[in-house]
Design an enzyme around this catalytic site. Structure first.
Site, PDB file in Angstrom:
ATOM      1  N   ASP A 118      67.702  70.235  72.580  1.00 41.71           N
ATOM      2  CA  ASP A 118      67.259  68.847  72.485  1.00 41.71           C
ATOM      3  C   ASP A 118      68.454  67.968  72.859  1.00 41.71           C
ATOM      4  OD1 ASP A 118      65.693  66.540  71.581  1.00 41.71           O
ATOM      5  OD2 ASP A 118      64.611  68.002  70.347  1.00 41.71           O
ATOM      6  N   ASP A 123      65.184  63.486  74.512  1.00 40.11           N
ATOM      7  CA  ASP A 123      64.588  62.570  73.541  1.00 40.11           C
ATOM      8  C   ASP A 123      64.478  61.154  74.117  1.00 40.11           C
ATOM      9  OD1 ASP A 123      63.879  62.519  70.583  1.00 40.11           O
ATOM     10  OD2 ASP A 123      65.350  60.895  70.625  1.00 40.11           O
ATOM     11  N   GLU A 175      60.942  63.307  77.089  1.00 42.34           N
ATOM     12  CA  GLU A 175      59.975  62.730  76.146  1.00 42.34           C
ATOM     13  C   GLU A 175      59.814  61.253  76.486  1.00 42.34           C
ATOM     14  OE1 GLU A 175      59.225  61.888  71.419  1.00 42.34           O
ATOM     15  OE2 GLU A 175      61.108  61.413  72.383  1.00 42.34           O
ATOM     16  N   HIS A 235      57.061  68.128  66.293  1.00 45.96           N
ATOM     17  CA  HIS A 235      57.583  67.774  64.963  1.00 45.96           C
ATOM     18  C   HIS A 235      57.270  66.327  64.573  1.00 45.96           C
ATOM     19  CE1 HIS A 235      60.365  66.271  67.882  1.00 45.96           C
ATOM     20  NE2 HIS A 235      60.956  65.538  66.971  1.00 45.96           N
ATOM     21  N   ASP A 236      56.680  65.545  65.479  1.00 41.89           N
ATOM     22  CA  ASP A 236      56.323  64.154  65.171  1.00 41.89           C
ATOM     23  C   ASP A 236      54.822  63.969  64.968  1.00 41.89           C
ATOM     24  OD1 ASP A 236      58.984  63.312  65.564  1.00 41.89           O
ATOM     25  OD2 ASP A 236      58.636  62.872  67.694  1.00 41.89           O
TER      26      ASP A 236
HETATM   27  O1  ISL Z   1      56.925  59.673  66.044  1.00 42.22           O
HETATM   28  C1  ISL Z   1      56.674  58.629  66.563  1.00 42.22           C
HETATM   29  C2  ISL Z   1      55.539  57.871  66.185  1.00 42.22           C
HETATM   30  O2  ISL Z   1      55.071  58.380  65.077  1.00 42.22           O
HETATM   31  C3  ISL Z   1      57.405  58.060  67.628  1.00 42.22           C
HETATM   32  O3  ISL Z   1      57.636  56.708  67.468  1.00 42.22           O
HETATM   33  C4  ISL Z   1      58.704  58.801  67.806  1.00 42.22           C
HETATM   34  O4  ISL Z   1      59.663  58.270  66.977  1.00 42.22           O
HETATM   35  C5  ISL Z   1      59.046  58.680  69.233  1.00 42.22           C
HETATM   36  O5  ISL Z   1      58.091  59.450  69.853  1.00 42.22           O
HETATM   37  C6  ISL Z   1      60.404  59.217  69.555  1.00 42.22           C
HETATM   38  O6  ISL Z   1      60.578  60.487  69.062  1.00 42.22           O
HETATM   39  C7  ISL Z   1      61.809  61.090  69.216  1.00 42.22           C
HETATM   40  O7  ISL Z   1      62.895  60.243  68.928  1.00 42.22           O
HETATM   41  C8  ISL Z   1      63.040  59.822  67.584  1.00 42.22           C
HETATM   42  C9  ISL Z   1      62.900  60.957  66.582  1.00 42.22           C
HETATM   43  O8  ISL Z   1      62.740  60.427  65.298  1.00 42.22           O
HETATM   44  C10 ISL Z   1      61.732  61.844  66.899  1.00 42.22           C
HETATM   45  O9  ISL Z   1      61.686  62.920  66.002  1.00 42.22           O
HETATM   46  C11 ISL Z   1      61.888  62.292  68.313  1.00 42.22           C
HETATM   47  O10 ISL Z   1      60.936  63.234  68.707  1.00 42.22           O
HETATM   48  C12 ISL Z   1      64.405  59.198  67.485  1.00 42.22           C
HETATM   49  O11 ISL Z   1      65.372  60.092  67.973  1.00 42.22           O
END
Ligand code: ISL
Length: 536
Positions: free
Chosen positions: A97, A185, A236, A309-310
């Site tokens: 990541d 990310d 992402e 994971h989100d």
């Molecule tokens: O999870 C989200 C909505 O519920 C998104 O806003 C998410 O935060 C966004 O997709 C970005 O995600 C990534 O960056 C974030 C981190 O918290 C997430 O886990 C990651 O996948 C910040 O680094």
């Protein structure tokens, strides 16, 4: 260029919740090493690790303090090297990541290189993804710094060339170590509109999603950090359209191999965002996936995912986590894995793991959930209403420990887990994978089929039964092969015409095939026809 990643299946590990080897309740690298045989048994080609770098864990590792050090809870760099070797020895690859839109505020750069961050005398009205303003006042500097996420995740200033070069150097360091790619990310947020204009109702996203210099930065990154290596990259990208995706992933463009779209993940929410629950209208999902399949065909490459994971667990979200849990988990897998693109499996998805419904807010750990809860409670929104949204959409749904077996704490840890185990672990766990009808076995078959049949990688997509509110059906065609996929997204039995070809895979032990097919609740069937031209 080798394009091995087009025939690969990726498995995402969230290390904190995967396997704990030392009893501190937190998953770790030795835990992952102990499960590499399990992953090889599943047959996945690539492992993507959520961040394992040194971090104060405000956002579970997405706030990085040191890009070239391993988080102490997870182990050491020696553990990492041992893991990488173990992965390669089993013929798998490792994707790291890469979190370079922001660092932790505890990164040494934040004090030593303030020019690597974004400072303003006056904040604008942008709202953070994790509630509140995106601007935090810094007493020492008497200025505000930008943080799109938590205030412990200050955004990096990509306008600074020295910073960009440091990032590329760090990426090469990992690639020289032998890692096989990066999941990047929120990489479409790195270029901000330098005027920092206010957004409508505080929505700053039009000013930093796919911003003015993002393609320039990614092409530079490609030239300076990626081009010399045989790797895979996935960006992402919340808010990226298919038009954007063609630019990011077009093979002539030298940016990325594929991106994660969010469009299909936003179909079950209301105008105010993810916490406003709205049932999925199946034709919306079909139309959206169709758009990505058709528009990127021959012009880019899709990633395919239901979970990460989100996101909440797909079987609870678009399937049925009660009586048809196994059937619907397999149906959803069928629907996704026969599309064009690279499929991603999130840990536990291959077991049909479900959402969790903690009754107390104290059981939740995720910063997004906790900040939202606090903000909305202060606005007077009732606890029960908020909990209902959290049960459906909270990120901790995905982050409860991996369910290995029916022993205490699902076999994840001998200690106290950092977040409670889903109480359904005695019934849903990896120990039943030997059984012929396990969800695991079904995923294993899908992964193997992708390697055997070129039509899965290459075939053109055509949607069938467009307006049907319960059936998702499509074909994939090359000159001499055809797949026809039928998925029943409901409990209602349905009749559909029998397509040509033989039954390749189905999610019920027996399938009644005559002139028509009787699709049972959540039934999925895929038919395969070869030498289509000759027969037609
Ligand atoms: O999870 C989200 C909505 O519920 C998104 O806003 C998410 O935060 C966004 O997709 C970005 O995600 C990534 O960056 C974030 C981190 O918290 C997430 O886990 C990651 O996948 C910040 O680094």
């Amino acid at each position: 260029m080798t394009e091995w990643w087009k025939k690969s299946t990726v498995y995402q590990i969230y290390p904190r919740s995967f396997m704990d080897s030392d009893g501190d309740g937190i998953g770790d690298i030795q835990g992952i090493i102990s499960k590499l045989d399990y992953l090889a048994e599943l047959g996945v080609d690539v492992l993507w690790l959520s961040p394992v770098y040194d971090s104060p864990n405000d956002d579970n590792g997405y706030d990085i303090r040191d890009y070239q050090k391993i988080m102490s809870e997870f182990g050491t760099m020696d553990d990492f090297d041992q893991m990488l070797q173990g992965i390669h020895a089993r013929g798998m690859r490792l994707v790291m990541d890469l979190v370079v839109n922001h660092t932790s505020d505890e990164h040494v750069w934040f004090t030593e290189r303030p020019d690597y961050y974004i400072w303003k005398n006056e904040p604008n009205n942008w709202r953070s993804f994790f509630s509140g303003s995106t601007w935090q006042f810094d007493e020492a500097r008497q200025q505000y710094y930008l943080h799109l996420f938590s205030k412990k995740q200050p955004d990096l200033n990509w306008e600074n060339e020295e910073l960009r070069d440091e990032i590329y150097q760090m990426m090469r360091w990992w690639l020289d170590k032998g890692v096989d790619g990066f999941r990047m990310d929120v990489i479409n947020m790195i270029s901000k509109d330098q005027d920092f204009p206010d957004g409508i109702e505080g929505d700053g996203t039009p000013h930093f999603f796919n911003g003015p210099r993002v393609h320039e930065f990614l092409q530079e990154m490609n030239a300076k950090a990626l081009a010399d290596y045989d790797i895979v990259t996935v960006g992402e990208m919340p808010g990226a359209t298919t038009e954007d995706a063609k630019l990011y992933t077009g093979s002539e463009r030298n940016e990325l191999n594929m991106i994660f779209t969010f469009e299909h993940m936003n179909l079950d929410e209301g105008p105010s965002g993810k916490w406003e629950l709205q049932p999925l209208h199946l034709p919306d999902l079909k139309e959206n996936l169709e758009k990505w399949q058709v528009e990127l065909f021959g012009k880019g490459w899709n990633s395919l995912y239901w979970n990460n994971h989100d996101q909440p667990r797909i079987v609870s979200r678009f399937g049925n986590d009660g009586p048809y849990r196994k059937e619907s988990a397999k149906m959803l897998a069928t629907c996704l894995h026969f599309l064009q693109g690279t499929p991603y499996i999130y840990q536990g998805e291959e077991l049909g793991m479900t959402n969790v419904a903690f009754s107390s807010i104290d059981e939740y750990r995720d910063i997004e959930t906790l900040n939202m809860y606090q903000e909305k409670r202060a606005q007077g929104i009732p606890h029960e209403e908020l909990l209902e949204s959290i049960h459906a959409k909270g990120r901790d749904n995905a982050r409860t420990p991996m369910q290995w077996d029916a022993s205490e704490n699902a076999g994840f840890t001998k200690g106290e887990p950092w977040i409670s185990v889903n109480p359904n672990y005695p019934d849903i766990n990896a120990a039943d994978r030997e059984e012929e009808d396990s969800v695991f076995n079904y995923y294993r078959k899908l992964i193997a089929l992708r390697k055997d049949l070129d039509v899965i990688t290459e075939g053109e997509f055509n949607l069938l039964h467009r307006a049907d509110e319960e059936i998702f059906a499509y074909t994939r065609k090359t000159a001499d092969e055809q797949l026809t996929v039928y998925c029943n997204f409901s409990e209602t039995p349905r009749e559909v015409p029998l397509p040509k070809g033989r039954l390749l895979i189905g999610n019920y032990p027996d399938s009644a095939l005559q002139e028509t097919i009787g699709l049972r609740p959540y039934e999925a069937l895929c038919f395969y026809d070869k030498d289509r031209k000759v027969k037609e």
